[in-house]
Design an enzyme around this catalytic site. Structure first.
Site, PDB file in Angstrom:
ATOM      1  CG  ASN A 177      -1.912  -1.200   1.004  1.00  0.00           C
ATOM      2  OD1 ASN A 177      -2.986  -0.926   0.263  1.00  0.00           O
ATOM      3  ND2 ASN A 177      -1.781  -2.173   1.649  1.00  0.00           N
ATOM      4  CD  GLU A 178       4.650   1.384  -2.735  1.00  0.00           C
ATOM      5  OE1 GLU A 178       4.992   2.112  -1.588  1.00  0.00           O
ATOM      6  OE2 GLU A 178       5.466   0.744  -3.227  1.00  0.00           O
TER       7      GLU A 178
END
Ligand code: GLP
Length: 251
Positions: A151-152
């Protein structure tokens, strides 16, 4: 006020022993009740001492994983299972080949699902987690961008399993293992922040001085989508297990 605490250990091995014994206890107590346990698993160098200790508990202390179902956080898109750097390979090499989890209970996103089928594949992954009863325990590492799973920055708190474009920093960090950045996949499938945050207990592991500043941001910085690990501050049962170096900017 952050709900999320941290514990500092003398070494990664010491933290791994404590965590493996907690997880082993959960597995045994559920087995005693004839119930399954659902574990969310992570990749990277960080969990390796924990996986070694779980394998030892199986080998030397008779801990059975026959009532365990696993869901991994993520997988690189474009890599077949048998690729040396796929998370499928990583999990088998470092844990699954050394314990007795039934093969049918092992779940990872597919790295080879055709692009048009990715949304359905992700929805199916979410449905399988729900049908298994939800995640009892989720293990996490933390990337340099503050990501959990993949989850950038920009991943919303309520995001679900989906295709994600990998940050350049994440790809650079993976480049040595792939023999150059040109070989690192550009996309992955990852559980979303919302998927992860529904786990009943979450433990994030981090070792070494390189993780100290992102650990501080995650635990003490603002809660927002620029550091997805910061969402753990709002989880009622999340804890960071750190060695002294990773905790250095907290104390
Ligand atoms: C990758 C993984 C993450 C992991 C991170 C840190 O991006 N998808 O789950 O936490 O790397 O890796 P390491 O543990 O090797 O520092």
């Amino acid at each position: 006020m952050s709900l999320c605490n941290f514990r500092v250990f003398d070494s990664p091995e010491a933290a791994a022993r404590v965590l493996a014994s907690e997880v082993g206890e959960l597995i045994r107590s559920r087995a005693g009740e004839g119930r399954q346990v659902v574990l969310g698993l992570a990749t990277g160098n960080t969990p390796l001492p924990f996986y070694r200790e779980l394998a030892r508990l199986h080998r030397e202390e008779g801990l059975s994983f026959s009532n365990v179902t696993t869901f991994n956080l993520d997988e690189y898109l474009g890599l077949p299972r048998e690729h040396a750097e796929s998370y499928w390979t990583f999990m088998h090499r470092n844990l699954l080949d050394h314990i007795d989890v039934p093969a049918g209970n092992v779940n990872l996103p597919s790295g080879t699902v055709p692009e048009a089928d990715i949304p359905a594949h992700c929805a199916d992954y979410e449905a399988r987690i729900r049908e298994a009863g939800g995640l009892d325990f989720q293990l996490l590492g933390i990337g340099r961008t503050g990501h959990i799973g993949f989850n950038e920055p920009g991943s919303p708190k309520d995001s679900r399993t989906r295709r994600i474009h990998l940050d350049e920093i994440t790809r650079q960090d993976a480049a040595p293992a792939f023999g150059g950045i040109g070989n690192v996949p550009t996309h992955a499938v990852t559980m979303g922040c919302g998927t992860i945050l529904e786990a009943r207990r979450i433990v994030l592991l981090a070792w070494g001085s390189k993780k100290a500043s992102i650990v501080r941001e995650a635990l003490r910085g603002p809660v927002n989508d620029q550091v997805s690990a910061s969402f753990l501050q709002e989880h009622p049962n999340a804890v960071f297990y750190l060695d002294r170096e990773a905790a250095a900017e907290l104390i």
